[in-house]
Write a protein that holds these residues in place. Structure first.
Motif, short mmCIF file in Angstrom:
data_model
loop_
_atom_site.label_atom_id
_atom_site.label_comp_id
_atom_site.label_asym_id
_atom_site.label_seq_id
_atom_site.Cartn_x
_atom_site.Cartn_y
_atom_site.Cartn_z
N PRO A 1 0.76 -1.30 -0.07
CA PRO A 1 0.15 0.08 -0.11
C PRO A 1 0.86 1.35 -0.07
O PRO A 1 0.40 2.20 -0.60
CB PRO A 1 -0.87 -0.03 1.48
N LEU A 53 1.23 3.32 -3.13
CA LEU A 53 0.18 4.05 -3.83
C LEU A 53 0.23 5.52 -3.42
O LEU A 53 -0.07 6.34 -4.32
CB LEU A 53 -1.15 3.80 -3.31
N VAL A 73 -5.13 5.90 1.34
CA VAL A 73 -4.41 4.76 1.43
C VAL A 73 -4.79 3.75 2.81
O VAL A 73 -5.16 2.58 2.77
CB VAL A 73 -3.01 4.60 1.31
N LEU A 79 -8.22 2.49 2.91
CA LEU A 79 -8.78 1.33 1.58
C LEU A 79 -8.75 0.01 2.69
O LEU A 79 -8.07 -0.31 3.35
CB LEU A 79 -7.64 1.35 0.72
N THR A 110 -10.42 -4.04 -1.48
CA THR A 110 -10.12 -3.28 -2.43
C THR A 110 -8.71 -3.19 -2.83
O THR A 110 -8.12 -3.28 -4.02
CB THR A 110 -10.44 -1.83 -1.93
N LEU A 111 -7.57 -3.28 -1.71
CA LEU A 111 -6.05 -3.33 -2.09
C LEU A 111 -5.97 -4.80 -3.08
O LEU A 111 -5.06 -4.73 -3.92
CB LEU A 111 -5.38 -3.26 -0.94
N SER A 112 -6.62 -5.85 -2.48
CA SER A 112 -6.37 -7.09 -3.19
C SER A 112 -6.84 -6.99 -4.93
O SER A 112 -6.23 -7.56 -5.64
CB SER A 112 -7.14 -8.09 -2.65
N SER A 148 -4.42 -5.08 -6.94
CA SER A 148 -2.80 -5.52 -7.25
C SER A 148 -2.86 -6.56 -8.40
O SER A 148 -3.90 -7.48 -8.66
CB SER A 148 -2.70 -6.47 -5.97
#
Length: 55
Positions: A13, A16, A27, A30, A34-36, A39
Motif C-alpha cells: 500500500p 500508492l 491509502v 482502503l 479493495t487493495l487485493s 493488485s
C-alpha cells in the motif's frame, strides 16, 4: 513471481502514495479487499516449503 510493469500495483500500500489522487489518509482507509482487487496477480506462485525453503 511477478512480471513487473511500470505504473502497476503489486500489493504494498505505501507505493500508492506516489500516485496522483492517493494520500496517506486515503491509502490507510482502503479496505483489504479493495487493495487485493487493485493488485496485479502473479505470473506464477512458488509454494513455500515444497519448492522454496529459504529461512
Amino acid at each position: 513471481m511477478h512480471l513487473l510493469k511500470q505504473d502497476k500495483f503489486y500489493g504494498h500500500p505505501v507505493s500508492l502514495i506516489e500516485i496522483d489522487g492517493f494520500t496517506q489518509e486515503r491509502v490507510k482507509a482502503l479496505p483489504l479487499d479493495t487493495l487485493s482487487a487493485m493488485s496485479e496477480k502473479p505470473v506464477v506462485w512458488i509454494p513455500h516449503v515444497e519448492v522454496a525453503n529459504s529461512l
